[in-house]
Design a protein around this motif. Structure first.
Motif, PDB file in Angstrom:
ATOM      1  N   GLY A  75       0.832  -1.204   0.000  1.00  0.00           N
ATOM      2  CA  GLY A  75       0.000   0.000   0.000  1.00  0.00           C
ATOM      3  C   GLY A  75       0.862   1.248   0.000  1.00  0.00           C
ATOM      4  N   ALA A  76       0.562   2.155   0.928  1.00  0.00           N
ATOM      5  CA  ALA A  76       1.282   3.432   1.002  1.00  0.00           C
ATOM      6  C   ALA A  76       2.760   3.243   1.333  1.00  0.00           C
ATOM      7  CB  ALA A  76       0.629   4.338   2.042  1.00  0.00           C
ATOM      8  N   GLY A  77       3.119   2.105   1.883  1.00  0.00           N
ATOM      9  CA  GLY A  77       4.509   1.848   2.235  1.00  0.00           C
ATOM     10  C   GLY A  77       5.296   1.095   1.176  1.00  0.00           C
ATOM     11  N   SER A  78       4.705   0.889   0.028  1.00  0.00           N
ATOM     12  CA  SER A  78       5.379   0.152  -1.042  1.00  0.00           C
ATOM     13  C   SER A  78       6.607   0.901  -1.548  1.00  0.00           C
ATOM     14  CB  SER A  78       4.418  -0.072  -2.213  1.00  0.00           C
ATOM     15  OG  SER A  78       5.118  -0.578  -3.335  1.00  0.00           O
ATOM     16  N   ARG A  79       7.691   0.176  -1.749  1.00  0.00           N
ATOM     17  CA  ARG A  79       8.900   0.810  -2.279  1.00  0.00           C
ATOM     18  C   ARG A  79       8.742   1.181  -3.744  1.00  0.00           C
ATOM     19  NH1 ARG A  79      13.989  -2.243  -1.896  1.00  0.00           N
ATOM     20  NH2 ARG A  79      14.527  -0.920  -3.610  1.00  0.00           N
ATOM     21  N   TYR A  80       7.640   0.765  -4.375  1.00  0.00           N
ATOM     22  CA  TYR A  80       7.366   1.095  -5.775  1.00  0.00           C
ATOM     23  C   TYR A  80       6.345   2.237  -5.917  1.00  0.00           C
ATOM     24  CZ  TYR A  80       9.690  -3.344  -6.166  1.00  0.00           C
ATOM     25  OH  TYR A  80      10.610  -4.356  -6.039  1.00  0.00           O
ATOM     26  N   ASN A  81       5.745   2.635  -4.812  1.00  0.00           N
ATOM     27  CA  ASN A  81       4.797   3.745  -4.812  1.00  0.00           C
ATOM     28  C   ASN A  81       5.589   5.045  -4.946  1.00  0.00           C
ATOM     29  OD1 ASN A  81       3.051   5.850  -4.083  1.00  0.00           O
ATOM     30  ND2 ASN A  81       2.066   4.684  -2.448  1.00  0.00           N
ATOM     31  N   ALA A  82       5.272   5.857  -5.952  1.00  0.00           N
ATOM     32  CA  ALA A  82       6.025   7.085  -6.222  1.00  0.00           C
ATOM     33  C   ALA A  82       6.039   8.047  -5.033  1.00  0.00           C
ATOM     34  CB  ALA A  82       5.448   7.784  -7.448  1.00  0.00           C
ATOM     35  N   ASN A  83       4.987   8.058  -4.211  1.00  0.00           N
ATOM     36  CA  ASN A  83       4.903   8.979  -3.078  1.00  0.00           C
ATOM     37  C   ASN A  83       5.209   8.332  -1.736  1.00  0.00           C
ATOM     38  OD1 ASN A  83       4.241  11.183  -4.670  1.00  0.00           O
ATOM     39  ND2 ASN A  83       2.064  10.696  -4.590  1.00  0.00           N
ATOM     40  N   SER A  84       5.782   7.151  -1.734  1.00  0.00           N
ATOM     41  CA  SER A  84       6.075   6.449  -0.489  1.00  0.00           C
ATOM     42  C   SER A  84       7.378   6.938   0.142  1.00  0.00           C
ATOM     43  CB  SER A  84       6.193   4.940  -0.758  1.00  0.00           C
ATOM     44  OG  SER A  84       6.605   4.269   0.416  1.00  0.00           O
ATOM     45  N   VAL A  85       7.393   7.011   1.470  1.00  0.00           N
ATOM     46  CA  VAL A  85       8.630   7.354   2.177  1.00  0.00           C
ATOM     47  C   VAL A  85       9.605   6.175   2.150  1.00  0.00           C
ATOM     48  CG1 VAL A  85       7.568   9.085   3.670  1.00  0.00           C
ATOM     49  CG2 VAL A  85       7.656   6.710   4.424  1.00  0.00           C
ATOM     50  N   ASN A  86       9.141   5.018   1.673  1.00  0.00           N
ATOM     51  CA  ASN A  86       9.989   3.833   1.560  1.00  0.00           C
ATOM     52  C   ASN A  86      10.557   3.630   0.161  1.00  0.00           C
ATOM     53  OD1 ASN A  86       9.447   3.193   4.256  1.00  0.00           O
ATOM     54  ND2 ASN A  86       7.588   2.134   3.692  1.00  0.00           N
ATOM     55  N   ASN A  87      10.232   4.529  -0.772  1.00  0.00           N
ATOM     56  CA  ASN A  87      10.732   4.424  -2.148  1.00  0.00           C
ATOM     57  C   ASN A  87      12.065   5.168  -2.226  1.00  0.00           C
ATOM     58  OD1 ASN A  87      11.334   4.698  -4.866  1.00  0.00           O
ATOM     59  ND2 ASN A  87       9.236   5.090  -5.484  1.00  0.00           N
ATOM     60  N   PRO A  88      13.178   4.437  -2.382  1.00  0.00           N
ATOM     61  CA  PRO A  88      14.495   5.088  -2.394  1.00  0.00           C
ATOM     62  C   PRO A  88      14.722   5.981  -3.608  1.00  0.00           C
ATOM     63  CG  PRO A  88      14.722   2.760  -2.901  1.00  0.00           C
ATOM     64  CD  PRO A  88      13.278   2.985  -2.543  1.00  0.00           C
ATOM     65  N   ASN A  89      13.851   5.886  -4.615  1.00  0.00           N
ATOM     66  CA  ASN A  89      13.983   6.721  -5.807  1.00  0.00           C
ATOM     67  C   ASN A  89      12.921   7.817  -5.890  1.00  0.00           C
ATOM     68  OD1 ASN A  89      16.151   5.143  -6.849  1.00  0.00           O
ATOM     69  ND2 ASN A  89      14.642   3.585  -7.328  1.00  0.00           N
ATOM     70  N   GLY A  90      11.997   7.860  -4.941  1.00  0.00           N
ATOM     71  CA  GLY A  90      10.923   8.852  -4.946  1.00  0.00           C
ATOM     72  C   GLY A  90      11.311  10.106  -4.187  1.00  0.00           C
ATOM     73  N   GLN A  91      10.537  11.159  -4.369  1.00  0.00           N
ATOM     74  CA  GLN A  91      10.857  12.432  -3.736  1.00  0.00           C
ATOM     75  C   GLN A  91      10.725  12.407  -2.212  1.00  0.00           C
ATOM     76  OE1 GLN A  91       8.365  15.691  -4.911  1.00  0.00           O
ATOM     77  NE2 GLN A  91       6.498  14.477  -4.849  1.00  0.00           N
ATOM     78  N   TYR A  92       9.910  11.498  -1.649  1.00  0.00           N
ATOM     79  CA  TYR A  92       9.734  11.446  -0.202  1.00  0.00           C
ATOM     80  C   TYR A  92      10.576  10.369   0.479  1.00  0.00           C
ATOM     81  CZ  TYR A  92       5.789  14.313  -1.505  1.00  0.00           C
ATOM     82  OH  TYR A  92       5.012  15.301  -2.035  1.00  0.00           O
TER      83      TYR A  92
END
Length: 114
Positions: free
Chosen positions: A42-59
């Protein structure tokens, strides 16, 4: 009962003074709640663009100024409790006065009432 902390951040919109709030999930350890940052699907997915767990996303990037994981972030996601009260910034920056990682700050100190 502990209040669920909501993560939100402000982003600029078309107008110069217009601001919109973007919801990016709940800071929670509940792995089954789709809005939880602990839910890997869900919101914690490393593939979610807005997740704080996505190492490539802005958050979630270690290099973004909006990231919760950048120790020098200047615009980390804001935290709100379930009543809408501001509870600081979800940040690893120990020098930001609003950071939850600042041991001497209002929102990071274990001795603070906030």
């Amino acid at each position: 009962m502990k209040a669920i902390i909501l993560i939100a951040t402000f982003i600029a919109t078309c107008g110069a003074n217009a601001l919109a709030e973007e919801y990016i999930g709940n800071k929670s350890s509940n792995r089954y709640n789709v809005n939880s940052t602990a839910n890997p699907y869900g919101a914690g997915s490393r593939y979610n663009a807005n997740s704080v767990n996505n190492p490539n996303g802005q958050y979630g990037s270690r290099y973004s100024s909006k990231s919760a994981n950048n120790p020098y972030a200047t615009d980390a996601p804001k935290l709100y409790d379930s009543d809408g009260n501001y509870r600081g910034r979800l940040s690893t920056n120990p020098y930001d006065p609003d950071s939850t990682s600042n041991p001497y700050g209002r929102y990071g100190s274990k001795y603070s009432s906030d």
